[in-house]
Scaffold this active site. Structure first.
Site, PDB file in Angstrom:
ATOM      1  CG  HIS A  51      60.772  11.411  39.384  1.00  0.00           C
ATOM      2  ND1 HIS A  51      61.244  10.614  40.420  1.00  0.00           N
ATOM      3  CD2 HIS A  51      60.040  10.583  38.603  1.00  0.00           C
ATOM      4  CE1 HIS A  51      60.832   9.372  40.246  1.00  0.00           C
ATOM      5  NE2 HIS A  51      60.085   9.331  39.146  1.00  0.00           N
ATOM      6  CG  HIS A 133      51.972   9.749  39.931  1.00  0.00           C
ATOM      7  ND1 HIS A 133      51.932   9.322  38.622  1.00  0.00           N
ATOM      8  CD2 HIS A 133      52.801   8.898  40.578  1.00  0.00           C
ATOM      9  CE1 HIS A 133      52.675   8.242  38.491  1.00  0.00           C
ATOM     10  NE2 HIS A 133      53.230   7.952  39.667  1.00  0.00           N
TER      11      HIS A 133
HETATM   12  P1  ATP Z   1      62.533   0.735  42.513  1.00  0.00           P
HETATM   13  O1  ATP Z   1      61.946   0.107  41.253  1.00  0.00           O
HETATM   14  O2  ATP Z   1      63.972   0.400  42.728  1.00  0.00           O
HETATM   15  O3  ATP Z   1      61.670   0.577  43.705  1.00  0.00           O
HETATM   16  P2  ATP Z   1      61.695   3.214  41.348  1.00  0.00           P
HETATM   17  O4  ATP Z   1      60.383   2.566  41.009  1.00  0.00           O
HETATM   18  O5  ATP Z   1      61.681   4.563  41.988  1.00  0.00           O
HETATM   19  O6  ATP Z   1      62.575   2.324  42.280  1.00  0.00           O
HETATM   20  P3  ATP Z   1      62.310   2.794  38.598  1.00  0.00           P
HETATM   21  O7  ATP Z   1      61.651   1.452  38.678  1.00  0.00           O
HETATM   22  O8  ATP Z   1      63.582   2.903  37.805  1.00  0.00           O
HETATM   23  O9  ATP Z   1      62.609   3.335  40.049  1.00  0.00           O
HETATM   24  O10 ATP Z   1      61.240   3.804  38.014  1.00  0.00           O
HETATM   25  C1  ATP Z   1      61.563   5.133  37.676  1.00  0.00           C
HETATM   26  C2  ATP Z   1      60.280   5.913  37.563  1.00  0.00           C
HETATM   27  O11 ATP Z   1      59.460   5.362  36.524  1.00  0.00           O
HETATM   28  C3  ATP Z   1      59.419   5.857  38.833  1.00  0.00           C
HETATM   29  O12 ATP Z   1      58.713   7.089  38.927  1.00  0.00           O
HETATM   30  C4  ATP Z   1      58.446   4.735  38.565  1.00  0.00           C
HETATM   31  O13 ATP Z   1      57.231   4.902  39.239  1.00  0.00           O
HETATM   32  C5  ATP Z   1      58.231   4.880  37.057  1.00  0.00           C
HETATM   33  N1  ATP Z   1      57.923   3.595  36.424  1.00  0.00           N
HETATM   34  C6  ATP Z   1      58.549   2.433  36.641  1.00  0.00           C
HETATM   35  N2  ATP Z   1      58.037   1.452  35.866  1.00  0.00           N
HETATM   36  C7  ATP Z   1      57.050   2.027  35.136  1.00  0.00           C
HETATM   37  C8  ATP Z   1      56.135   1.558  34.144  1.00  0.00           C
HETATM   38  N3  ATP Z   1      56.127   0.306  33.719  1.00  0.00           N
HETATM   39  N4  ATP Z   1      55.268   2.456  33.625  1.00  0.00           N
HETATM   40  C9  ATP Z   1      55.253   3.727  34.011  1.00  0.00           C
HETATM   41  N5  ATP Z   1      56.099   4.241  34.924  1.00  0.00           N
HETATM   42  C10 ATP Z   1      56.973   3.403  35.491  1.00  0.00           C
END
Ligand code: ATP
Ligand code: MG
Length: 182
Positions: A51, A133
């Site tokens: 995504h 990205h």
């Molecule tokens: P995990 O944290 O379990 O490794 P993940 O990073 O894929 O998995 P989430 O942390 O729920 O899952 O994040 C969902 C999406 O939002 C991902 O694309 C992640 O890169 C993005 N994301 C997470 N935290 C932030 C943030 N603080 N700012 C911008 N984007 C974020």
């Protein structure tokens, strides 16, 4: 008779707005990124989870979710074409990603409006500017030698709200709402 009432904490969810590829776009990405994915080490993100994050809301209560959904429903932007033609590597988070070297104005507007609107709902969003990205792999400590790919063309016609849950078997994303671009 005696009854005890326990105040339950408000139910929360971890949510983010995203562009969610169609199955056809996912398949094209799989085909065009095959060699890149094979030769770059690290830990692949499952293709069904691919995504582009538009705005990460974090942990959200029901009233905040409703507010953010109103923001989304109030956005009227046209569909746009996205050409995923650029492979990038971020050394610090060790992320290998693919994105559009040209960010369409409509995409930037969409991300900015979702972020600002969600802030107006009382959510604390990351202040970093939007960088389009799609994360292909994590834990990639150095960029692969060959970074070029055949571009993937994506006709973006909607955007979604996604719930993120961390399960023992890995992260699980569920699309919980969708808005058309018209
Ligand atoms: P995990 O944290 O379990 O490794 P993940 O990073 O894929 O998995 P989430 O942390 O729920 O899952 O994040 C969902 C999406 O939002 C991902 O694309 C992640 O890169 C993005 N994301 C997470 N935290 C932030 C943030 N603080 N700012 C911008 N984007 C974020
Ligand atoms: Mg995360």
């Amino acid at each position: 008779m005696c009854s005890t009432q326990v105040e339950s904490a408000p139910k929360t969810e971890r949510l983010f707005f995203a562009l969610w590829p169609s199955d056809a776009v996912r398949q094209a990405l799989r085909r065009h990124c095959k060699a890149l994915l094979r030769h770059s080490g690290g830990r692949p993100v499952a293709p069904e989870n691919w995504h582009i994050t538009l705005a990460f809301l974090g942990t959200v209560e029901a009233t905040q979710r409703a507010c953010a959904e109103q923001v989304a429903a109030g956005i009227h932007l046209p569909p746009f074409a996205l050409r995923l033609d650029h492979v990038g590597h971020w050394a610090r988070p060790q992320v290998l990603w693919i994105g559009a070297s040209d960010t369409p104005d409509t995409l930037r507007s969409l991300a900015d409006r979702l972020a600002q609107g969600s802030r107006d709902c009382g959510l604390a969003l990351d202040k970093r500017p939007f960088v389009n990205h799609l994360t292909l792999k994590r834990k990639v400590d150095r960029p692969p030698a060959k970074l070029d790919i055949k571009p993937v063309d994506w006709a973006v016609t909607d955007f979604v709200l996604v719930r993120s849950r961390t399960l023992p078997e890995g992260v699980q994303y569920t699309v919980v709402n969708r808005w058309p671009l018209t």
